[in-house]
Scaffold this active site. Structure first.
Site, PDB file in Angstrom:
ATOM      1  N   GLY A 236       0.779  -1.226   0.000  1.00 49.07           N
ATOM      2  CA  GLY A 236       0.000   0.000   0.000  1.00 49.07           C
ATOM      3  C   GLY A 236       0.812   1.278   0.000  1.00 49.07           C
ATOM      4  O   GLY A 236       0.244   2.369   0.010  1.00 49.07           O
ATOM      5  N   GLU A 271       4.562  -6.216   2.114  1.00 47.52           N
ATOM      6  CA  GLU A 271       4.393  -6.658   0.725  1.00 47.52           C
ATOM      7  C   GLU A 271       4.158  -5.482  -0.212  1.00 47.52           C
ATOM      8  O   GLU A 271       3.062  -5.308  -0.715  1.00 47.52           O
ATOM      9  CB  GLU A 271       3.159  -7.559   0.598  1.00 47.52           C
ATOM     10  CG  GLU A 271       3.080  -8.739   1.494  1.00 47.52           C
ATOM     11  CD  GLU A 271       1.664  -9.293   1.570  1.00 47.52           C
ATOM     12  OE1 GLU A 271       1.528 -10.431   2.005  1.00 47.52           O
ATOM     13  OE2 GLU A 271       0.707  -8.594   1.188  1.00 47.52           O
ATOM     14  N   ARG A 310      -5.562   3.078 -15.898  1.00 46.25           N
ATOM     15  CA  ARG A 310      -5.727   3.714 -14.582  1.00 46.25           C
ATOM     16  C   ARG A 310      -6.441   5.061 -14.622  1.00 46.25           C
ATOM     17  O   ARG A 310      -7.297   5.317 -13.775  1.00 46.25           O
ATOM     18  CB  ARG A 310      -4.379   3.844 -13.859  1.00 46.25           C
ATOM     19  CG  ARG A 310      -3.749   2.473 -13.521  1.00 46.25           C
ATOM     20  CD  ARG A 310      -2.535   2.592 -12.624  1.00 46.25           C
ATOM     21  NE  ARG A 310      -2.877   2.972 -11.268  1.00 46.25           N
ATOM     22  CZ  ARG A 310      -2.727   4.170 -10.747  1.00 46.25           C
ATOM     23  NH1 ARG A 310      -2.162   5.133 -11.442  1.00 46.25           N
ATOM     24  NH2 ARG A 310      -3.110   4.439  -9.533  1.00 46.25           N
ATOM     25  N   CYS A 340     -13.371   4.721 -28.739  1.00 48.80           N
ATOM     26  CA  CYS A 340     -14.607   5.493 -28.867  1.00 48.80           C
ATOM     27  C   CYS A 340     -15.352   5.561 -27.548  1.00 48.80           C
ATOM     28  O   CYS A 340     -16.468   5.053 -27.423  1.00 48.80           O
ATOM     29  CB  CYS A 340     -15.486   4.886 -29.951  1.00 48.80           C
ATOM     30  SG  CYS A 340     -14.723   5.035 -31.560  1.00 48.80           S
TER      31      CYS A 340
HETATM   32  C1  LIG Z   1      -2.219  -5.632  -4.015  1.00 50.06           C
HETATM   33  C2  LIG Z   1      -1.652  -6.237  -2.784  1.00 50.06           C
HETATM   34  C3  LIG Z   1      -0.441  -5.777  -2.263  1.00 50.06           C
HETATM   35  C4  LIG Z   1       0.355  -4.648  -2.872  1.00 50.06           C
HETATM   36  O1  LIG Z   1      -0.340  -3.452  -2.851  1.00 50.06           O
HETATM   37  P1  LIG Z   1       0.400  -2.119  -3.367  1.00 50.06           P
HETATM   38  O2  LIG Z   1      -0.587  -1.049  -3.135  1.00 50.06           O
HETATM   39  O3  LIG Z   1       0.681  -2.319  -4.814  1.00 50.06           O
HETATM   40  O4  LIG Z   1       1.631  -1.963  -2.564  1.00 50.06           O
HETATM   41  C5  LIG Z   1       0.052  -6.400  -1.129  1.00 50.06           C
HETATM   42  N1  LIG Z   1      -0.615  -7.420  -0.549  1.00 50.06           N
HETATM   43  C6  LIG Z   1      -1.778  -7.890  -1.025  1.00 50.06           C
HETATM   44  C7  LIG Z   1      -2.451  -9.017  -0.343  1.00 50.06           C
HETATM   45  C8  LIG Z   1      -2.352  -7.317  -2.159  1.00 50.06           C
HETATM   46  O5  LIG Z   1      -3.502  -7.779  -2.623  1.00 50.06           O
END
Ligand SMILES: *Cc1c(COP(=O)(O)O)cnc(C)c1O
Length: 410
Positions: A236, A271, A310, A340
């Protein structure tokens, strides 16, 4: 450990001559991926969390080149679908190090993960619903699992990715201790997991840290009766998409996060997805139309929402730069592609060095959820992707042809 790589890469920092040569050689639209930047982003992130185990969340960019570069750099990989597991293994990941986060997993995904775990008991499967655990047990699985919890606090740049608040993800917070006892009898419960949002920048950091503190609190509760190997706080972490936004100071973020986590016996896992790849890739696109109208100057390009969805999907801002003539006077323009639908615009009324037909524009920060969400709308073959590494550039994804678009039709 100190890393000299700057915390942000703007479009102006890309070598414009090199970009022009790549576009001339490979055509447009073209994804240009800097693998050295991917590695540097990962290393900067990991060095801000020296005690944590940092996994790359593959779904931000599952390209083979990205996964193998990150594996080489020392990252482990978090996957959220069977195809991502397969691609991580193809890129050289040891299956015993993989983590599979199951969100409403189709049977095929669970079958794949359970099969994999038979030979690779180090694989960890994260479930966010009782059903997932029941379905794992029905397959004879009793290996490593983590419980995904819903922290009840969502953070991030857009409501569609503020998953913490979203009931789709994870076990309701208060049910977790009871479920942990039950799960601990049936599986090897090794972790608690949460992922509370995406695109977290300065203003969101307080909320994000509150969510982290809440997850850590649950970690401590569960630790009292279970021997947890890790508490995973997800990803995140955001990047600045606007040119005047500052990047996160990862050292500060590292301190804030470790303060929010407090004491835990289990290892902290993180992560990041977006943070690792976002500014390591841009899209090159050629101007084919410049139209003055009473309402706007409309600039038509060969990239579209099929190339980068996006802006259409999340209203996301992506920087745009005239690589052919960056010093030309800037004029407010609307840049859009050949689809379009009025959703197919990259910007409206934004100052860009006055584009002319055949100019090359670059669209920045396209590494995360860029090619990953590319599609074939309007029967458009997906673009090629060129990876830069040291002084080398090589095609890592060929440009699709119309035959690729129609290949599965019968
Ligand atoms: C998408 C996701 C992430 C990574 O999110 P980012 O915003 O790209 O850092 C990490 N863990 C899980 C379980 C996710 O689904």
């Amino acid at each position: 450990m100190s890393h000299a790589s700057p915390p942000v890469r703007r479009l102006a920092d890309w070598d414009h001559d090199r970009l022009s040569r790549l576009a001339a050689e490979h055509g447009t639209p073209l994804y240009v991926l800097d693998l050295d930047r991917v590695a540097a982003n990962y290393e900067r992130f990991a060095s801000a969390f020296p005690d944590a185990h940092v996994m790359y969340a593959a779904k931000a960019h599952t390209g083979h080149a990205v996964l193998s570069k990150l594996l080489e750099t020392g990252a482990d990989i978090e996957c959220a679908a069977w195809g991502e597991l397969q691609r991580a293994i193809d890129a050289g990941a040891d299956p015993d190090t993989l983590q599979y986060t199951a969100v409403n997993p189709p049977d095929r995904d669970l079958d794949y993960a359970v099969d994999l775990a038979e030979d690779h008991p180090g694989l960890t499967i994260t479930g966010g619903a009782r059903d997932t655990f029941d379905r794992l047990e029905a397959r004879g699985y009793d290996g490593r699992v983590a419980i995904r919890i819903n922290p009840g606090i969502g953070t991030g740049h857009h409501e569609k990715v503020a998953t913490g608040k979203d009931a789709k993800f994870g076990i309701p917070y208060d049910e977790v201790p009871g479920l942990a006892d039950e799960i601990g009898e049936r599986f090897d419960l090794v972790g608690i997991h949460a992922h509370a949002g995406s695109g977290v920048l300065h203003d969101d950091l307080d909320d994000h840290c509150r969510a982290i503190a809440k997850v850590a609190e649950m970690g401590r509760t569960v630790e009292q009766s279970h021997d947890l190997a890790f508490v995973d706080f997800g990803g995140g972490f955001g990047v600045p998409y606007r040119e005047d936004e500052d990047p996160l100071d990862m050292q500060v973020v590292g301190e804030r996060v470790s303060e929010a986590v407090g004491d835990l016996d289990a290892q902290v896992k993180l992560e990041p997805g977006r943070y690792v790849v976002a500014d390591a890739e841009c899209i090159l696109t050629e101007v084919n139309t410049v139209k003055e109208t009473p309402a706007a100057t409309v600039v038509g390009v060969d990239a579209s929402l099929a190339t980068l969805i996006r802006p259409a999907m999340f209203g996301s801002y992506h920087p745009i730069r005239n690589v052919s003539a960056p010093d030309r006077g800037a004029e407010p323009v609307s840049v859009g592609g050949p689809c379009c639908t009025s959703a197919d615009v990259f910007c409206t009324d934004r100052p860009v060095a006055r584009p002319e037909r055949e100019d090359l524009l670059a669209i920045g920060n396209a590494g995360a959820y860029g090619y990953e969400l590319a599609n074939q709308f309007h029967s458009q073959p997906r673009p090629a992707e060129v990876a830069i590494e040291d002084d080398d550039a090589r095609v890592v994804r060929e440009r699709e042809t119309l035959a690729d678009v129609t290949r599965v039709e019968r």
